[in-house]
Design a protein around this motif. Structure first.
Motif, PDB file in Angstrom:
ATOM      1  N   LYS A  95       0.837  -1.184   0.000  1.00 44.57           N
ATOM      2  CA  LYS A  95       0.000   0.000   0.000  1.00 44.57           C
ATOM      3  C   LYS A  95       0.879   1.244   0.000  1.00 44.57           C
ATOM      4  N   LEU A  96       0.654   2.098  -0.971  1.00 45.65           N
ATOM      5  CA  LEU A  96       1.443   3.319  -1.113  1.00 45.65           C
ATOM      6  C   LEU A  96       0.522   4.528  -1.043  1.00 45.65           C
ATOM      7  N   PRO A  97       0.984   5.611  -0.448  1.00 46.36           N
ATOM      8  CA  PRO A  97       0.190   6.841  -0.493  1.00 46.36           C
ATOM      9  C   PRO A  97       0.145   7.391  -1.913  1.00 46.36           C
ATOM     10  N   ILE A  98      -0.916   8.095  -2.217  1.00 43.89           N
ATOM     11  CA  ILE A  98      -1.065   8.654  -3.558  1.00 43.89           C
ATOM     12  C   ILE A  98      -0.320   9.980  -3.644  1.00 43.89           C
ATOM     13  N   ASP A  99       0.591  10.067  -4.599  1.00 48.76           N
ATOM     14  CA  ASP A  99       1.326  11.299  -4.841  1.00 48.76           C
ATOM     15  C   ASP A  99       0.430  12.230  -5.661  1.00 48.76           C
ATOM     16  N   ALA A 100      -0.514  12.891  -4.972  1.00 47.71           N
ATOM     17  CA  ALA A 100      -1.534  13.684  -5.656  1.00 47.71           C
ATOM     18  C   ALA A 100      -0.920  14.873  -6.400  1.00 47.71           C
ATOM     19  N   VAL A 101       0.085  15.506  -5.799  1.00 45.15           N
ATOM     20  CA  VAL A 101       0.715  16.652  -6.458  1.00 45.15           C
ATOM     21  C   VAL A 101       1.422  16.199  -7.736  1.00 45.15           C
ATOM     22  N   GLY A 102       2.186  15.098  -7.640  1.00 40.71           N
ATOM     23  CA  GLY A 102       2.869  14.572  -8.823  1.00 40.71           C
ATOM     24  C   GLY A 102       1.894  14.183  -9.914  1.00 40.71           C
ATOM     25  N   LEU A 103       0.772  13.549  -9.525  1.00 38.95           N
ATOM     26  CA  LEU A 103      -0.240  13.152 -10.499  1.00 38.95           C
ATOM     27  C   LEU A 103      -0.853  14.376 -11.166  1.00 38.95           C
ATOM     28  N   GLY A 104      -1.148  15.407 -10.372  1.00 42.80           N
ATOM     29  CA  GLY A 104      -1.725  16.623 -10.938  1.00 42.80           C
ATOM     30  C   GLY A 104      -0.789  17.309 -11.908  1.00 42.80           C
ATOM     31  N   LEU A 105       0.504  17.379 -11.543  1.00 45.13           N
ATOM     32  CA  LEU A 105       1.485  17.993 -12.442  1.00 45.13           C
ATOM     33  C   LEU A 105       1.665  17.168 -13.713  1.00 45.13           C
ATOM     34  N   LEU A 106       1.616  15.830 -13.582  1.00 42.16           N
ATOM     35  CA  LEU A 106       1.711  14.957 -14.753  1.00 42.16           C
ATOM     36  C   LEU A 106       0.545  15.217 -15.707  1.00 42.16           C
TER      37      LEU A 106
END
Length: 533
Positions: free
Chosen positions: A219-230
């Motif tokens: 289980k990994l935390p979601i890198d929401a900032v990285g996903l948004g920038l992607l």
């Protein structure tokens, strides 16, 4: 949203960011190996086919749904944007859900999205379904590659890559042929419905064979900032590449805004991902010399290949009188030698330096494009087919050695992330190649048209004589001039296509130097790429 760690050293990966070690499984054998290879290859073929099959059907789709052709092109753009965003997420999603579960779910959701695309009652609904289809398709290609490498013994890893590469290279060529034939003989929804039986059979076979070979998950935390920038920079870049030519590139404020968003988003994305404890994309892979050199050579080569794959049928259809189906048939023989030679290359890539195979590939690509650079408007089908057949040699030596070189030396737990990232760079390069090739083609054609038109004047004897003969044939002076202008267009676009082909040939020769920046791999790159499996 994930917690942010302190800046990570660029010299070593943070332990917390490393994937868990993959569980070891014995290679498949016998009928299971054959069935697994076919299932995974069909999934790849179906996925890559859908990137190009809709291209020739856009006029039919636009007409049926009551929109303009320019609005209809969003059917292609929407899939490309969603797919480009989801491919690099493969590594993170694999760690969270497992290779087999993620791959099977992707195939089943792809089938569902294809069915919904065929049922779409409006252009808005079709675009929404294509976004879903592109998003769920992302992990399919990288994971098919990873699962294939894990299915074969170390000594036969090249054969696994051979099966995978044939489908990846032949599908873009077959897409317009199949799409044109289906649209001409049935109706456009069937370009999506054909995915349903293939996808269901693939998902069933994959789950039956690989369910007990699931990779380790955590289980990994979601890198929401990285996903948004992607989403920001990839989405902006993809829309810019797809719509740039239509909007006259940087003369348009919209294109300038998209370019700015892509550049700024990419800069912030790189800075964030290199300092995030659980990055959505593992950029530290680019520290590996063979990864970045292999990915660079593969991507630039694929961009050149794909740009010319798009350009040649456009020229044939618009200025040589070919129908979409006829153009497809002329280009179809490219798969003959690719299919015959790929197993041979795969068998020997573990014994022969893959850089030698890649060198042969780039030289043959250059030869093929040099031959095409001497086409003229009198070229018959045989003249066009000969370089197409020869190109199969280059295709057989292209993907297998470069993919094996890119993945060489990586532990199995990093394979999905590496495959996803390298495929993302390759797909993005394909978009660049298409945009650059078609834009150069039209710009150079305008230049050639101006030069040729300078030689034509209503006062010249040759022009007067030509107009007189056209008048005898029943054409008015205005119609005669329009006919002459069409002939000039035909010559201008032929000369422009020759320019693009010859320039591409030169770039292929220069790319050989990039391949030799990679380090030699002991025991063969393909074997090294899958050795940990």
């Amino acid at each position: 949203m994930s917690s942010v760690a302190g800046p990570r050293s660029l010299g070593a990966d943070a332990p917390a960011a490393r994937p868990a070690p993959a569980a070891e499984h014995l290679p498949l054998s016998g009928g299971a190996l054959v069935l697994g290879t076919i299932a995974l290859s069909l999934a790849t073929f179906m996925n890559v086919l859908d990137t190009s099959i809709a291209n020739v059907s856009i006029p039919a789709i636009a007409g049926d749904l009551g929109v303009s052709p320019s609005q209809g092109t969003w059917v292609i753009t929407s899939f490309g944007v969603a797919n480009a965003v989801s491919v690099p997420l493969t590594g993170w999603l694999t760690q969270r859900f497992g290779q087999v579960r993620l791959f099977t779910a992707s195939v089943l959701l792809f089938v569902l999205a294809s069915w919904l695309c065929g049922l779409a009652p409006s252009i808005e609904a079709l675009i929404a379904c294509r976004v879903l289809q592109g998003a769920v398709a992302g992990p399919m290609i990288p994971l098919s590659q990873t699962l294939l490498l894990g299915s074969y013994p170390k000594a036969k890893a090249g054969m696994a890559l051979a099966m995978w590469s044939v489908t990846t290279l032949v599908a873009p060529v077959m897409g317009p042929l199949l799409g044109g034939w289906i649209t001409d003989n049935f109706s456009w929804p069937w370009i999506f419905y054909i995915n349903i039986p293939v996808g269901l059979a693939t998902a069933a076979a994959t789950w039956a064979l690989y369910a007990k070979r699931e990779s380790t998950t955590r289980k990994l935390p979601i890198d929401a900032v990285g996903l948004g920038l992607l989403l920001l920079w990839v989405g902006s870049l993809q829309v810019m590449l797809d719509k740039g030519k239509e909007l006259d590139w940087f003369a348009s404020g919209q294109v300038v805004a998209l370019a700015a968003a892509a550049v700024i988003g990419l800069a912030f994305f790189i800075a964030w991902e290199l300092t995030e404890e659980h990055p959505i994309v593992d950029l530290t892979l680019f520290k590996r010399r063979n990864f970045w050199t292999g990915a660079l050579a593969l991507s630039l080569g694929y961009g050149l290949f794909f740009g010319n794959v798009v350009l040649l049928p456009l020229w044939l259809q618009q200025y040589m009188g070919y129908t979409a189906t006829a153009a497809g048939w002329v280009l179809a023989p490219v798969g003959v030698l690719a299919i015959l030679l790929s197993p041979l290359v795969g068998k020997n890539v573990g014994r022969i330096d893959p850089r030698l195979f890649a060198t042969v590939s780039f030289l043959v690509f250059a030869l093929v494009l040099w031959m095409r650079g001497h086409f003229n408007t009198q070229a018959d089908a045989f003249t066009i087919i000969v370089p197409t057949i020869v190109q199969g040699v280059a295709m057989a030596c292209f993907f297998i050695p470069l993919v094996s070189l890119t993945l060489s030396g990586l532990p199995p737990e990093r394979m999905p992330a590496a495959s996803g990232l390298s495929n993302f760079v390759r797909i993005t390069a394909g978009s660049f190649g298409t945009s650059i090739a078609t834009t150069l083609w039209e710009d150079r054609a305008a230049m050639h048209h101006a030069h040729l038109a300078e030689q034509i004047s209503t006062g010249s004897d040759a022009t007067t004589d030509a107009l007189a003969k056209l008048g005898v044939a029943g054409l008015s002076p205005e119609q005669g001039l329009a006919y002459i202008n069409r002939l000039i267009d035909q010559q201008a676009f032929m000369l422009s296509a020759n320019d693009v082909f010859l320039a591409s040939a030169l770039v292929f020769v220069l790319l050989i130097g990039v391949v030799w920046l990679a380090r030699p791999v002991r025991g063969g790159a393909a074997a090294d790429a899958s050795g940990a499996h």
